[in-house]
Design a protein around this motif. Structure first.
Motif, PDB file in Angstrom:
ATOM      1  N   GLY A   1      34.029  35.303  31.788  1.00 56.02           N
ATOM      2  CA  GLY A   1      35.372  35.394  32.035  1.00 56.02           C
ATOM      3  C   GLY A   1      35.746  35.164  30.604  1.00 56.02           C
ATOM      4  O   GLY A   1      36.583  35.060  30.054  1.00 56.02           O
ATOM      5  N   PHE A   2      35.612  36.576  29.756  1.00 60.29           N
ATOM      6  CA  PHE A   2      36.048  36.847  28.244  1.00 60.29           C
ATOM      7  C   PHE A   2      35.995  35.765  27.410  1.00 60.29           C
ATOM      8  O   PHE A   2      37.078  35.165  26.128  1.00 60.29           O
ATOM      9  CB  PHE A   2      37.685  36.895  28.478  1.00 60.29           C
ATOM     10  CG  PHE A   2      37.748  38.349  28.902  1.00 60.29           C
ATOM     11  CD1 PHE A   2      36.547  39.692  28.464  1.00 60.29           C
ATOM     12  CD2 PHE A   2      38.374  38.243  30.106  1.00 60.29           C
ATOM     13  CE1 PHE A   2      37.434  40.447  28.911  1.00 60.29           C
ATOM     14  CE2 PHE A   2      38.283  39.630  30.823  1.00 60.29           C
ATOM     15  CZ  PHE A   2      37.857  40.904  30.451  1.00 60.29           C
ATOM     16  N   GLY A   3      34.913  34.264  27.518  1.00 58.55           N
ATOM     17  CA  GLY A   3      34.457  33.078  26.727  1.00 58.55           C
ATOM     18  C   GLY A   3      34.812  31.903  26.867  1.00 58.55           C
ATOM     19  O   GLY A   3      34.567  30.538  27.138  1.00 58.55           O
ATOM     20  N   ASN A   4      35.442  32.201  28.389  1.00 63.76           N
ATOM     21  CA  ASN A   4      36.276  30.535  28.603  1.00 63.76           C
ATOM     22  C   ASN A   4      35.149  30.189  29.514  1.00 63.76           C
ATOM     23  O   ASN A   4      35.575  28.993  29.872  1.00 63.76           O
ATOM     24  CB  ASN A   4      37.163  31.175  29.896  1.00 63.76           C
ATOM     25  CG  ASN A   4      38.089  29.835  30.034  1.00 63.76           C
ATOM     26  OD1 ASN A   4      38.376  28.755  29.281  1.00 63.76           O
ATOM     27  ND2 ASN A   4      39.252  30.039  31.312  1.00 63.76           N
ATOM     28  N   ASP A   5      34.669  30.922  30.180  1.00 59.22           N
ATOM     29  CA  ASP A   5      32.894  29.713  30.349  1.00 59.22           C
ATOM     30  C   ASP A   5      32.120  29.661  29.643  1.00 59.22           C
ATOM     31  O   ASP A   5      31.147  28.259  30.626  1.00 59.22           O
ATOM     32  CB  ASP A   5      32.157  31.021  31.682  1.00 59.22           C
ATOM     33  CG  ASP A   5      33.201  31.437  33.065  1.00 59.22           C
ATOM     34  OD1 ASP A   5      33.538  31.423  33.671  1.00 59.22           O
ATOM     35  OD2 ASP A   5      32.452  32.396  33.183  1.00 59.22           O
ATOM     36  N   ILE A   6      31.875  29.828  28.830  1.00 58.60           N
ATOM     37  CA  ILE A   6      30.774  28.806  28.048  1.00 58.60           C
ATOM     38  C   ILE A   6      31.767  28.553  26.627  1.00 58.60           C
ATOM     39  O   ILE A   6      32.702  29.179  25.891  1.00 58.60           O
ATOM     40  CB  ILE A   6      29.882  29.530  27.559  1.00 58.60           C
ATOM     41  CG1 ILE A   6      30.411  31.341  26.998  1.00 58.60           C
ATOM     42  CG2 ILE A   6      29.179  29.760  28.827  1.00 58.60           C
ATOM     43  CD1 ILE A   6      28.712  32.197  27.246  1.00 58.60           C
ATOM     44  N   LEU A   7      30.744  27.678  25.665  1.00 62.72           N
ATOM     45  CA  LEU A   7      31.293  26.991  24.161  1.00 62.72           C
ATOM     46  C   LEU A   7      32.656  26.728  23.864  1.00 62.72           C
ATOM     47  O   LEU A   7      32.923  25.791  24.410  1.00 62.72           O
ATOM     48  CB  LEU A   7      30.525  28.139  23.303  1.00 62.72           C
ATOM     49  CG  LEU A   7      29.584  28.960  23.552  1.00 62.72           C
ATOM     50  CD1 LEU A   7      28.871  29.695  21.871  1.00 62.72           C
ATOM     51  CD2 LEU A   7      28.574  27.587  23.078  1.00 62.72           C
ATOM     52  N   GLN A   8      33.664  27.665  23.970  1.00 66.89           N
ATOM     53  CA  GLN A   8      34.762  27.341  23.211  1.00 66.89           C
ATOM     54  C   GLN A   8      35.869  27.192  24.459  1.00 66.89           C
ATOM     55  O   GLN A   8      36.894  26.927  24.122  1.00 66.89           O
ATOM     56  CB  GLN A   8      35.610  28.948  22.521  1.00 66.89           C
ATOM     57  CG  GLN A   8      34.710  28.795  21.467  1.00 66.89           C
ATOM     58  CD  GLN A   8      35.736  29.835  20.392  1.00 66.89           C
ATOM     59  OE1 GLN A   8      36.949  29.897  20.445  1.00 66.89           O
ATOM     60  NE2 GLN A   8      34.669  30.104  19.271  1.00 66.89           N
ATOM     61  N   LYS A   9      35.343  26.981  25.699  1.00 68.94           N
ATOM     62  CA  LYS A   9      36.492  27.137  27.147  1.00 68.94           C
ATOM     63  C   LYS A   9      37.731  27.919  26.923  1.00 68.94           C
ATOM     64  O   LYS A   9      38.416  26.994  27.306  1.00 68.94           O
ATOM     65  CB  LYS A   9      36.247  25.271  27.105  1.00 68.94           C
ATOM     66  CG  LYS A   9      34.730  25.036  27.748  1.00 68.94           C
ATOM     67  CD  LYS A   9      33.820  25.578  28.430  1.00 68.94           C
ATOM     68  CE  LYS A   9      32.794  24.675  28.377  1.00 68.94           C
ATOM     69  NZ  LYS A   9      31.834  25.792  30.063  1.00 68.94           N
ATOM     70  N   GLN A  10      37.943  28.659  26.389  1.00 66.92           N
ATOM     71  CA  GLN A  10      39.102  29.191  26.287  1.00 66.92           C
ATOM     72  C   GLN A  10      38.627  30.966  26.109  1.00 66.92           C
ATOM     73  O   GLN A  10      37.908  31.734  25.687  1.00 66.92           O
ATOM     74  CB  GLN A  10      39.915  29.023  25.096  1.00 66.92           C
ATOM     75  CG  GLN A  10      39.723  29.594  23.978  1.00 66.92           C
ATOM     76  CD  GLN A  10      41.045  28.839  22.655  1.00 66.92           C
ATOM     77  OE1 GLN A  10      41.523  28.408  23.617  1.00 66.92           O
ATOM     78  NE2 GLN A  10      40.040  29.106  21.534  1.00 66.92           N
ATOM     79  N   TYR A  11      40.068  32.094  26.165  1.00 68.94           N
ATOM     80  CA  TYR A  11      39.809  33.360  27.187  1.00 68.94           C
ATOM     81  C   TYR A  11      39.899  34.208  25.217  1.00 68.94           C
ATOM     82  O   TYR A  11      40.917  32.965  24.582  1.00 68.94           O
ATOM     83  CB  TYR A  11      40.693  33.729  27.347  1.00 68.94           C
ATOM     84  CG  TYR A  11      40.752  33.575  29.006  1.00 68.94           C
ATOM     85  CD1 TYR A  11      40.243  34.412  29.638  1.00 68.94           C
ATOM     86  CD2 TYR A  11      41.167  33.001  29.453  1.00 68.94           C
ATOM     87  CE1 TYR A  11      40.052  34.089  30.832  1.00 68.94           C
ATOM     88  CE2 TYR A  11      41.570  32.227  30.490  1.00 68.94           C
ATOM     89  CZ  TYR A  11      40.360  33.734  31.787  1.00 68.94           C
ATOM     90  OH  TYR A  11      40.329  32.820  32.910  1.00 68.94           O
ATOM     91  N   GLN A  12      39.028  34.943  25.081  1.00 68.46           N
ATOM     92  CA  GLN A  12      39.477  35.317  23.486  1.00 68.46           C
ATOM     93  C   GLN A  12      39.692  36.460  23.768  1.00 68.46           C
ATOM     94  O   GLN A  12      39.029  37.069  24.774  1.00 68.46           O
ATOM     95  CB  GLN A  12      38.181  35.257  22.588  1.00 68.46           C
ATOM     96  CG  GLN A  12      38.285  35.883  21.596  1.00 68.46           C
ATOM     97  CD  GLN A  12      37.393  34.726  20.382  1.00 68.46           C
ATOM     98  OE1 GLN A  12      36.853  34.002  20.514  1.00 68.46           O
ATOM     99  NE2 GLN A  12      37.044  35.847  19.373  1.00 68.46           N
ATOM    100  N   THR A  13      41.166  37.378  23.006  1.00 65.27           N
ATOM    101  CA  THR A  13      41.135  38.947  23.038  1.00 65.27           C
ATOM    102  C   THR A  13      40.441  39.276  22.223  1.00 65.27           C
ATOM    103  O   THR A  13      40.158  39.467  21.346  1.00 65.27           O
ATOM    104  CB  THR A  13      42.526  38.761  22.854  1.00 65.27           C
ATOM    105  OG1 THR A  13      43.117  37.992  21.449  1.00 65.27           O
ATOM    106  CG2 THR A  13      43.295  37.950  23.450  1.00 65.27           C
ATOM    107  N   PHE A  14      40.317  40.781  22.094  1.00 69.76           N
ATOM    108  CA  PHE A  14      39.779  41.921  22.282  1.00 69.76           C
ATOM    109  C   PHE A  14      40.214  43.012  22.029  1.00 69.76           C
ATOM    110  O   PHE A  14      40.746  42.867  22.940  1.00 69.76           O
ATOM    111  CB  PHE A  14      38.099  41.574  21.947  1.00 69.76           C
ATOM    112  CG  PHE A  14      37.636  42.164  23.366  1.00 69.76           C
ATOM    113  CD1 PHE A  14      36.781  43.578  23.509  1.00 69.76           C
ATOM    114  CD2 PHE A  14      37.912  41.296  24.377  1.00 69.76           C
ATOM    115  CE1 PHE A  14      36.766  43.863  24.965  1.00 69.76           C
ATOM    116  CE2 PHE A  14      36.607  41.840  25.999  1.00 69.76           C
ATOM    117  CZ  PHE A  14      36.598  43.467  25.773  1.00 69.76           C
ATOM    118  N   SER A  15      40.288  43.762  21.057  1.00 70.04           N
ATOM    119  CA  SER A  15      40.707  45.263  21.323  1.00 70.04           C
ATOM    120  C   SER A  15      39.656  46.008  20.773  1.00 70.04           C
ATOM    121  O   SER A  15      39.647  46.064  19.101  1.00 70.04           O
ATOM    122  CB  SER A  15      42.015  45.533  20.402  1.00 70.04           C
ATOM    123  OG  SER A  15      42.362  46.789  21.150  1.00 70.04           O
TER     124      SER A  15
END
Length: 342
Positions: free
Chosen positions: A243-257
């Motif tokens: 989930g782009f980081g939403n599933d684990i650790l920080q529990k929020q989507y993180q952008t990248f390019s």
């Protein structure tokens, strides 16, 4: 070809200051004097931005000014009546939610990939290489109800083209919302020999999020009943995970390019409650290092699926591919009023 290799080529550049793109055809103004930096396009008007004979190649296009979905970019190869590139300019450059001028962090969304760059302030840049043999024409239509301003530069060169060079195509599609329980079609009806080279994609959440990235992207090659290339999830296709980081650790989507893939911007309500925000996601995946080859036909679908089952989110995409001949696109654009991208 390496940049240090001297080539038998002639450069061209079409702009408001040199609308014919001819040698020494630019401004007659003095130093530090602007005479015609932009053009105005009236409602319902289509303006030809580039009209040139080949052989040659477009190597860079830059646009700014009004760059919303009411401007439609079209490219015609070899004198064809139907365009091989047709998309709202914002979606072509990966910014389908063009009314949102800031992301969740209050900044301009920035897409920084190899073939497309969207710089702060909405500077749209395209580096897809677009060869042609006899003729190329690029137009912009204003489908809105107001006169709008366009700044542009279309650059390239004239010279020998490889016999193996294909023609660049781009196709816009949307479902607002996706029909629940049926896969979203990214592109269908491609016939001939070529390679699929990627897409820009936008997803707007409707209802509770429920991990919207569970859907599988699928590629059907040369008439196969079942997909040849089958990804395990939407975020996996866009080179992310969990989930782009939403599933684990920080529990929020993180952008990248990155050069070839990214979730470069999130707009809308970014709720801190896991999976419960009404976000708008802007993504891209470019198959430059891993083109998807086909000999006869190609189609691609993408499921809209969450943990609780099929969803009904708003999906928008522009697909890019090269084909052994110029071809008309598989469907017409929706009406301007149907392009709801907020």
């Amino acid at each position: 070809m390496s940049v240090f290799e001297i080539q038998a080529r002639e450069s061209f550049g079409f702009s408001a200051e040199n609308p014919t793109g001819t040698h020494a055809g630019g401004t007659r103004g003095r130093d530090c004097e602007k005479l015609r930096p932009c053009i105005q396009i009236a409602p319902g008007e289509t303006v030809t931005l580039c009209d040139t004979d080949g052989p040659g190649m477009i190597t860079h296009m830059w646009f700014t000014g009004y760059i919303g979905h009411s401007f439609v970019l079209r490219v015609y190869w070899e004198g064809q009546e139907a365009p091989s590139v047709e998309a709202p300019i914002s979606a072509f450059f990966g910014c389908a939610y063009d009314e949102n001028f800031k992301d969740r962090d209050g900044k301009y969304p920035v897409l920084s990939a190899a073939p497309i760059l969207m710089a702060p302030g909405r500077g749209y840049n395209c580096y897809w290489e677009m060869p042609f043999r006899r003729h190329c024409r690029v137009t912009m239509e204003n489908r809105g109800d107001k006169e709008q301003t366009l700044y542009y530069m279309i650059e390239g060169w004239k010279g020998e083209i490889s016999p193996a060079a294909g023609y660049f195509h781009a196709f816009y599609r949307q479902e607002h919302p996706v029909q629940k329980g049926r896969a979203y079609t990214v592109v269908d009806g491609l016939e001939g020999k070529g390679q699929f080279v990627g897409l820009c994609f936008a997803a707007g959440m409707n209802g509770h999020n429920t991990c919207w990235v569970e859907g599988e992207p699928k590629m059907y090659i040369d008439g196969g009943e079942y997909p040849t290339i089958n990804y395990t999830g939407t975020e996996d296709y866009f080179c992310g995970s969990y989930g782009f980081g939403n599933d684990i650790l920080q529990k929020q989507y993180q952008t990248f390019s990155g050069l070839y893939a990214g979730l470069y911007a999130i707009t809308g309500n970014d709720s801190s409650e896991m999976y419960n925000g009404q976000q708008r996601f802007l993504l891209y995946r470019f198959h430059i290092q891993d083109p998807v080859y086909f000999s006869r036909s190609f189609r691609m679908t993408m499921d809209n699926l969450g943990w609780t089952g099929p969803r009904y989110d708003d999906y928008t995409s522009v697909a890019y591919w090269y084909l052994d001949r110029p071809a008309a696109l598989p469907a017409e654009l929706p009406a301007d009023g149907e392009l709801i991208m907020q």
